[in-house]
Design an enzyme around this catalytic site. Structure first.
Site, PDB file in Angstrom:
ATOM      1  N   GLY A   8      56.770  37.579  49.096  1.00  0.00           N
ATOM      2  CA  GLY A   8      57.164  37.963  47.734  1.00  0.00           C
ATOM      3  C   GLY A   8      58.612  37.609  47.437  1.00  0.00           C
ATOM      4  O   GLY A   8      59.300  38.324  46.702  1.00  0.00           O
ATOM      5  N   ILE A  35      53.538  33.320  46.900  1.00  0.00           N
ATOM      6  CA  ILE A  35      52.217  32.728  46.660  1.00  0.00           C
ATOM      7  C   ILE A  35      52.320  31.396  45.927  1.00  0.00           C
ATOM      8  O   ILE A  35      51.435  30.560  46.003  1.00  0.00           O
ATOM      9  CB  ILE A  35      51.294  33.723  45.918  1.00  0.00           C
ATOM     10  CG1 ILE A  35      49.836  33.271  45.979  1.00  0.00           C
ATOM     11  CG2 ILE A  35      51.765  33.970  44.485  1.00  0.00           C
ATOM     12  CD1 ILE A  35      48.833  34.370  45.731  1.00  0.00           C
ATOM     13  N   ARG A  36      53.458  31.201  45.212  1.00  0.00           N
ATOM     14  CA  ARG A  36      53.626  29.942  44.486  1.00  0.00           C
ATOM     15  C   ARG A  36      55.050  29.434  44.686  1.00  0.00           C
ATOM     16  O   ARG A  36      55.933  30.206  45.031  1.00  0.00           O
ATOM     17  CB  ARG A  36      53.378  30.149  42.998  1.00  0.00           C
ATOM     18  CG  ARG A  36      54.459  30.997  42.357  1.00  0.00           C
ATOM     19  CD  ARG A  36      53.967  31.744  41.150  1.00  0.00           C
ATOM     20  NE  ARG A  36      55.078  32.410  40.473  1.00  0.00           N
ATOM     21  CZ  ARG A  36      55.643  33.562  40.854  1.00  0.00           C
ATOM     22  NH1 ARG A  36      55.227  34.189  41.960  1.00  0.00           N
ATOM     23  NH2 ARG A  36      56.636  34.098  40.181  1.00  0.00           N
ATOM     24  N   TYR A 142      49.128  52.463  41.843  1.00  0.00           N
ATOM     25  CA  TYR A 142      50.292  51.965  42.589  1.00  0.00           C
ATOM     26  C   TYR A 142      50.764  53.035  43.579  1.00  0.00           C
ATOM     27  O   TYR A 142      51.000  52.748  44.762  1.00  0.00           O
ATOM     28  CB  TYR A 142      51.397  51.621  41.593  1.00  0.00           C
ATOM     29  CG  TYR A 142      52.682  51.135  42.192  1.00  0.00           C
ATOM     30  CD1 TYR A 142      52.764  49.895  42.817  1.00  0.00           C
ATOM     31  CD2 TYR A 142      53.846  51.901  42.099  1.00  0.00           C
ATOM     32  CE1 TYR A 142      53.959  49.442  43.333  1.00  0.00           C
ATOM     33  CE2 TYR A 142      55.040  51.448  42.617  1.00  0.00           C
ATOM     34  CZ  TYR A 142      55.094  50.221  43.235  1.00  0.00           C
ATOM     35  OH  TYR A 142      56.291  49.772  43.746  1.00  0.00           O
ATOM     36  N   LYS A 146      51.034  53.126  47.671  1.00  0.00           N
ATOM     37  CA  LYS A 146      52.315  53.363  48.351  1.00  0.00           C
ATOM     38  C   LYS A 146      52.194  54.505  49.368  1.00  0.00           C
ATOM     39  O   LYS A 146      52.681  54.402  50.494  1.00  0.00           O
ATOM     40  CB  LYS A 146      53.427  53.651  47.335  1.00  0.00           C
ATOM     41  CG  LYS A 146      53.859  52.423  46.555  1.00  0.00           C
ATOM     42  CD  LYS A 146      54.450  51.362  47.484  1.00  0.00           C
ATOM     43  CE  LYS A 146      54.623  50.024  46.815  1.00  0.00           C
ATOM     44  NZ  LYS A 146      54.989  48.957  47.741  1.00  0.00           N
TER      45      LYS A 146
HETATM   46  N1  SER Z   1      60.066  50.187  40.017  1.00  0.00           N
HETATM   47  C1  SER Z   1      58.683  50.242  40.362  1.00  0.00           C
HETATM   48  C2  SER Z   1      57.814  50.250  39.179  1.00  0.00           C
HETATM   49  O1  SER Z   1      58.285  50.588  38.108  1.00  0.00           O
HETATM   50  C3  SER Z   1      58.420  51.488  41.146  1.00  0.00           C
HETATM   51  O2  SER Z   1      58.481  51.264  42.486  1.00  0.00           O
HETATM   52  O3  SER Z   1      56.656  49.965  39.301  1.00  0.00           O
END
Ligand code: SER
Length: 322
Positions: A8, A35-36, A142, A146
């Protein structure tokens, strides 16, 4: 840490980490991947760069083996707002990529850093000065990846002896590479619009407090934690770190000290507002301070001056400002 592979690398954190480590470790000792490839981008042009899809375990392992790296920094992931729109992809990429990175670290006996986030917490914790160790009940996809990722990295540490280390990053503020797909991204865009337009329409509501940090401190944190004495680390995945806690109107007031005519308006996006509301207002980072000496250099005032100065320079060079 002598030779590092970074996934990344073209992202907000990656691009600055690559630059810092190329200077510190030497160009040949930083294997930047993404990835690119972006032709003309400094990350791709100014040192070693390889394309790598972190879901391709065989290629990941071969690349790390061939380059004989001793450290992996795994940054490839979907951020919070994008993850909420693509929940299956978020699960597959965030968890699958991390699993591959941990397996490569296990095979090659490397150190590994893979960031967690304030998003690992849910709305039912103490919102202010949220403790390092408490229950984690994230309510966003997300955040789910995490929290699960923290558990997975700890599992690889205790079960296989993998030297995994991580921090829970707050919203990061930087001027070099813009963030993408996050909920905290307004904290960068507000500076761009303040300088270019003099107004900013904020997608988060007034009063939405969130931890933040200037990118230099975030990069220092990665490097310092990776170089920390492992015998001093009681925690591993992941340390709370923060430098300031701000709501949009507080950030606005800081900017207005330098650009008095700057105005903010609000048009709340329910998805990102919901995500932000599920995160703490401010987290307690005393474990990071005690166990490996975390100490940010930029408070809110200093960060604001730096952002305005650096962006003004950048926009003048690009001909966007006189
Ligand atoms: N800064 C990130 C987000 O807003 C949080 O880890 O997704």
């Amino acid at each position: 840490m002598k030779k590092v592979l970074i996934t990344g690398s073209l992202g907000q954190i990656g691009s600055e980490l690559v630059d810092r480590l190329r200077r510190e470790l030497g160009k040949d000792n930083v294997i930047a991947t993404d990835i690119r490839k972006i032709d003309g981008n400094a990350v791709c042009e100014n040192g070693v760069f390889e394309t790598l899809d972190v879901m391709d375990y065989e290629k990941f392992l071969k690349m790390a083996t061939d380059h004989k790296v001793d450290t992996i920094v795994h940054l490839a992931a979907l951020l919070s707002a994008t993850a909420e729109k693509n929940i299956k992809l978020a699960w597959h990429l965030n968890m699958g990529g991390l699993l591959n990175a941990l397996d490569v670290a296990k095979e090659l006996k490397t150190k590994i850093f893979a960031p967690s986030s304030i998003a690992a917490y849910g709305p039912d914790v103490n919102q202010d000065n949220t403790p390092q160790d408490t229950f984690m009940h994230p309510t966003t996809m997300y955040g789910v990846t995490k929290t699960a990722g923290e558990m997975l990295a700890n599992y690889y540490n205790t079960k296989f002896g993998v030297d995994s280390r991580s921090v829970r990053f707050p919203g990061l503020i930087s001027y070099k590479t813009e963030p993408g797909g996050g909920t905290s991204d307004y904290n960068v865009d507000i500076f761009y619009q303040a300088l270019l337009k003099g107004t900013y329409e904020c997608y988060l509501a007034e009063g939405t407090k969130m931890d933040m940090m200037y990118m230099d401190d975030a990069i220092d944190a990665i490097v310092n934690l990776l170089n920390a004495d492992p015998t001093k680390l009681i925690h591993r995945n992941a340390f709370n770190i923060t430098a300031m806690s701000l709501a949009p109107e507080e950030l606005t007031a800081l900017i207005q000290k330098h650009i008095p005519s700057f105005k903010i308006t609000y048009k709340v996006d329910p998805v990102r507002q919901g995500i932000a509301d599920s995160w703490p207002n401010s987290i307690d980072d005393s474990a990071a301070r005690t166990e490996w000496g975390f100490k940010p250099k930029f408070d809110a005032e200093k960060m604001t001056v730096e952002m305005i100065n650096k962006l003004t320079e950048k926009f003048k060079k690009e001909g966007k400002l006189k």
